[in-house]
Design an enzyme around this catalytic site. Sequence first.
Site, PDB file in Angstrom:
ATOM      1  N   TYR A  62       0.849  -1.194   0.000  1.00  0.00           N
ATOM      2  CA  TYR A  62       0.000   0.000   0.000  1.00  0.00           C
ATOM      3  C   TYR A  62       0.895   1.258   0.000  1.00  0.00           C
ATOM      4  CZ  TYR A  62      -3.741   3.018   1.898  1.00  0.00           C
ATOM      5  OH  TYR A  62      -4.665   4.006   2.109  1.00  0.00           O
TER       6      TYR A  62
ATOM      7  N   LYS B  85     -12.169  -0.490   5.765  1.00  0.00           N
ATOM      8  CA  LYS B  85     -12.669  -1.164   4.563  1.00  0.00           C
ATOM      9  C   LYS B  85     -13.856  -2.081   4.902  1.00  0.00           C
ATOM     10  CE  LYS B  85      -9.373   1.073   2.550  1.00  0.00           C
ATOM     11  NZ  LYS B  85      -8.001   0.649   2.422  1.00  0.00           N
TER      12      LYS B  85
HETATM   13  C1  LIG Z   1      -6.876   1.436   2.814  1.00  0.00           C
HETATM   14  C2  LIG Z   1      -5.760   0.555   3.159  1.00  0.00           C
HETATM   15  C3  LIG Z   1      -4.919   0.867   4.216  1.00  0.00           C
HETATM   16  C4  LIG Z   1      -5.032   2.158   5.003  1.00  0.00           C
HETATM   17  O1  LIG Z   1      -6.211   2.308   5.712  1.00  0.00           O
HETATM   18  P1  LIG Z   1      -6.734   3.762   6.117  1.00  0.00           P
HETATM   19  O2  LIG Z   1      -7.773   3.459   7.127  1.00  0.00           O
HETATM   20  O3  LIG Z   1      -7.238   4.397   4.870  1.00  0.00           O
HETATM   21  O4  LIG Z   1      -5.573   4.512   6.695  1.00  0.00           O
HETATM   22  C5  LIG Z   1      -3.909  -0.019   4.518  1.00  0.00           C
HETATM   23  N1  LIG Z   1      -3.718  -1.136   3.816  1.00  0.00           N
HETATM   24  C6  LIG Z   1      -4.506  -1.471   2.788  1.00  0.00           C
HETATM   25  C7  LIG Z   1      -4.256  -2.741   2.057  1.00  0.00           C
HETATM   26  C8  LIG Z   1      -5.551  -0.642   2.418  1.00  0.00           C
HETATM   27  O5  LIG Z   1      -6.301  -0.955   1.363  1.00  0.00           O
END
Ligand SMILES: *Cc1c(COP(=O)(O)O)cnc(C)c1O
Length: 390
Positions: free
Chosen positions: A108, A205
């Site tokens: 990421y 997510k």
């Molecule tokens: C979105 C995401 C993050 C970060 O999460 P946030 O809550 O947006 O800081 C980390 N790792 C992966 C694989 C992601 O898709």
Amino acid sequence: MKKETKIINAGRQSKWTRGVVNPPVERASTVVFDSVKQMKHATSNRGKQVLFYGRRGTTTAFAFADAMNELEGGAGCAIYPSGTAAITNAILAFVKTGDHILMADNTYEPTRDFCENVLKRMGVETTYYDPMIGAGIEQLIQSNTRILFLESPGSITMEVQDVPTLAKIAHQHSCIVMLDNTWSAGVNFQPFDFGVDISIQAATKYIVGHSDVMLGTATSTEEYWPTLRENSYLMGQCTSPDDLYLALRGIRTLAVRLKQHQESTLKIVKWLQTREEVGKILHPAFNSCPGHEFFQRDFTGSNGLFSFVLTRGNQHSLNALLDGMKHFKMGYSWGGFESLILGVTNVSRTRSVTTWDDTYPLIRLHIGLENVDDLIEDLTHGFERLNQTL
Ligand SMILES: *Cc1c(COP(=O)(O)O)cnc(C)c1O
């Protein structure tokens, strides 16, 4: 207990719910005590889900931490205000100046940025490795390597890593194995069964699932839990009970949501395979995806997030496709109920040791909970717009 049942019950112990169905929102900064004895008891047990001070969490946080531990099989769960905060704080808890970490090359982007900026400034060196390196990781381990960081499947290009092989070698060299487990949501991959020591999720997510809360988690084995917990506390990491309530609510439908995301996505991928605009499909459940064999071996399901490479087009034609979409909105993030689309023209920009040979743009889709036929119609029109520009 099967995972659907576990998801319904996770974190709903009566000590947190006190008889109602959902753990209530408990707001607090100050916790007050009636006696010195009570206060001393809280102070000496402050790391153990006892009310002490708001920053240590209230019952809403304790319920959510228990839920995440039950979901992923951890011994403890530290909660952070974002997934990125979970990643950075988990790493910081275990490194000091002069240390070295190994980071997957397809990680990421903000994780890479953290290594390149904060860790570098602190004198912690990062070596990126090919996510498909497998047993070859041994050659990259140095005497000062503290952490092997995995992300599987990786961001944008979706390579699935051989987690047990990587973890076994890392442990032979006393390295801590951390995994960004966001894609599986802790449902379709059980990190601790495969040798992971700390499993991190952007709960933003699928856990929250409704695109309205930022949240991160790091679940840990018994061995690393006290260090992870105390370092998170030292860094002042805490989260709002309202957000945690929403995350707990999100968890209840996690199994059914994932099932639907998966079903709709598999239908769409099969349709994409018939389209001449579509080249390589990067979805772990299909053998065109690097590491598909590890997905088959280690995962129990998939979800709504995958990518594919176009067989034609440039930035201009990609923009024509993207600009007219009706149901697929453009946006970062994923894991909510809505469909999303992201066009990527420069995959190599965020890589240092692996190459990306495709000349045509990549599209990442998140398939939401809309009707699949509507989504296919939207994509059909998108391909028509793309073709018109050529
Ligand atoms: C979105 C995401 C993050 C970060 O999460 P946030 O809550 O947006 O800081 C980390 N790792 C992966 C694989 C992601 O898709």
